[in-house]
Design an enzyme around this catalytic site. Structure first.
Site, PDB file in Angstrom:
ATOM      1  N   GLU A   1      -3.888   2.359  -7.256  1.00 51.97           N
ATOM      2  CA  GLU A   1      -4.249   3.498  -6.413  1.00 51.97           C
ATOM      3  C   GLU A   1      -3.283   4.645  -6.690  1.00 51.97           C
ATOM      4  O   GLU A   1      -2.173   4.667  -6.126  1.00 51.97           O
ATOM      5  CB  GLU A   1      -4.163   3.123  -4.926  1.00 51.97           C
ATOM      6  CG  GLU A   1      -5.150   2.068  -4.515  1.00 51.97           C
ATOM      7  CD  GLU A   1      -5.491   2.155  -3.032  1.00 51.97           C
ATOM      8  OE1 GLU A   1      -6.667   2.292  -2.713  1.00 51.97           O
ATOM      9  OE2 GLU A   1      -4.570   2.101  -2.195  1.00 51.97           O
TER      10      GLU A   1
ATOM     11  N   HIS B   1       0.860  -1.202   0.000  1.00 52.75           N
ATOM     12  CA  HIS B   1       0.000   0.000   0.000  1.00 52.75           C
ATOM     13  C   HIS B   1       0.892   1.247   0.000  1.00 52.75           C
ATOM     14  O   HIS B   1       1.950   1.254   0.624  1.00 52.75           O
ATOM     15  CB  HIS B   1      -0.916  -0.012   1.227  1.00 52.75           C
ATOM     16  CG  HIS B   1      -1.974   1.055   1.146  1.00 52.75           C
ATOM     17  ND1 HIS B   1      -1.720   2.360   1.490  1.00 52.75           N
ATOM     18  CD2 HIS B   1      -3.257   1.017   0.710  1.00 52.75           C
ATOM     19  CE1 HIS B   1      -2.827   3.076   1.281  1.00 52.75           C
ATOM     20  NE2 HIS B   1      -3.776   2.277   0.807  1.00 52.75           N
TER      21      HIS B   1
HETATM   22  P1  13P Z   1      -9.429   6.779   0.223  1.00 51.56           P
HETATM   23  O1  13P Z   1     -10.619   6.009  -0.334  1.00 51.56           O
HETATM   24  O2  13P Z   1      -9.678   7.342   1.572  1.00 51.56           O
HETATM   25  O3  13P Z   1      -8.919   7.768  -0.775  1.00 51.56           O
HETATM   26  O4  13P Z   1      -8.252   5.720   0.433  1.00 51.56           O
HETATM   27  C1  13P Z   1      -7.860   4.931  -0.616  1.00 51.56           C
HETATM   28  C2  13P Z   1      -6.944   3.905  -0.106  1.00 51.56           C
HETATM   29  O5  13P Z   1      -5.810   4.177   0.220  1.00 51.56           O
HETATM   30  C3  13P Z   1      -7.466   2.536   0.038  1.00 51.56           C
HETATM   31  O6  13P Z   1      -6.458   1.599   0.209  1.00 51.56           O
END
Ligand code: 13P
Length: 256
Positions: free
Chosen positions: A165, A93
């Site tokens: 992400e 992550h």
């Molecule tokens: P948010 O949905 O708060 O932007 O976070 C995304 C995230 O890091 C999920 O792993």
């Protein structure tokens, strides 16, 4: 393929709060067979929640774990210790990469350790705002993707999920901007192309690719209809039960 809706609770909720949330979520959800609902609580809550969870409705994910099974690694929890407790684990992550300094080498070891312990890794990749500004997105995505998968065998690719992400779209980052579905489509296409080149078309097609970054009930449908996207990784919005349930219902509607 199933649609995956994964709630990453990050460092939120006490064990008691997590248990109450899970109880309410199980009550609110019908048994959707083609939607895999997953929540990722803090490590300390995983064991008690694993006794409480109805796995027909919800699966548990770890937010992180260490790649060695046992040993002198103060403060760590291993994938071996989590096997039988969780079905999934986030690996790499961006908060682990950029706050705690995880690199692709360590992430590769974690991906392999998860698979070895029968936990499906959700390998998180994504470029920062400045990498995007300097046109480095494609290189970063390729490096993080192939780097993170470098210690698993080709045969094990079908156990891995990828989450795209973009760091600049995560709600906790100061600069957070919403990614457009077109921006997501372009990177997801690159992820699938990279997987196809490395593992062949059939293997690449079977890897679920999720999107995450400020997902909420009103933008979830737009992301879920991006070609090649098989689910969502939700942070902030997953902490609010009604919003998380709404996102799952959007996923159901998009599917049918
Ligand atoms: P948010 O949905 O708060 O932007 O976070 C995304 C995230 O890091 C999920 O792993």
């Amino acid at each position: 393929m199933k649609t995956y809706i994964v709630g990453n609770w990050k460092l939120n909720f006490t064990v008691g709060e997590a248990s109450i949330y899970l109880h309410k979520l199980m009550k609110a959800l019908p048994n959707y067979r083609d939607i895999e609902v997953v929540v990722a609580p803090s490590t300390i809550a995983l064991q008690p929640l694993s006794l409480q969870v109805d796995r027909h409705k919800i699966r548990l994910a770890a937010q992180n774990a260490f790649y060695r099974d046992f040993g002198a690694f103060t403060g760590e929890t291993s994938f071996l210790q989590l096997s039988g407790v969780v079905n999934y684990a986030l690996v790499g992550h961006s908060e682990q990469r950029y706050i705690f300094g995880e690199d692709d080498k360590m992430i590769a070891k974690k991906t392999a350790a998860a698979v070895r312990n029968r936990i499906q890794p959700i390998l998180c990749i994504g470029e920062t705002e400045s990498e995007r500004a300097f046109n480095e997105t494609a290189d970063v995505i390729r490096d993080q993707l192939l780097g993170g998968l470098s210690e698993i065998s080709d045969d094990d690719l079908d156990k891995v999920l990828i989450a795209y992400e973009p760091v600049w779209a995560i709600s906790s980052t100061k600069v957070a901007k919403l990614a457009t579905p077109d921006e997501v489509a372009e990177v997801v296409k690159l992820i699938r192309k990279t997987l196809t080149e490395a593992y062949g078309k059939k293997a690449a097609e079977n890897v679920p690719v999720l999107f995450g970054g400020s997902v909420n009930p009103s933008n979830a449908g737009g992301y879920l209809t991006v070609p090649g996207v098989n689910g969502l990784l939700v942070g902030g919005s997953s902490l609010i039960l009604s919003e998380f349930v709404d996102i799952i219902e959007v996923a159901k509607r998009v599917q049918s």
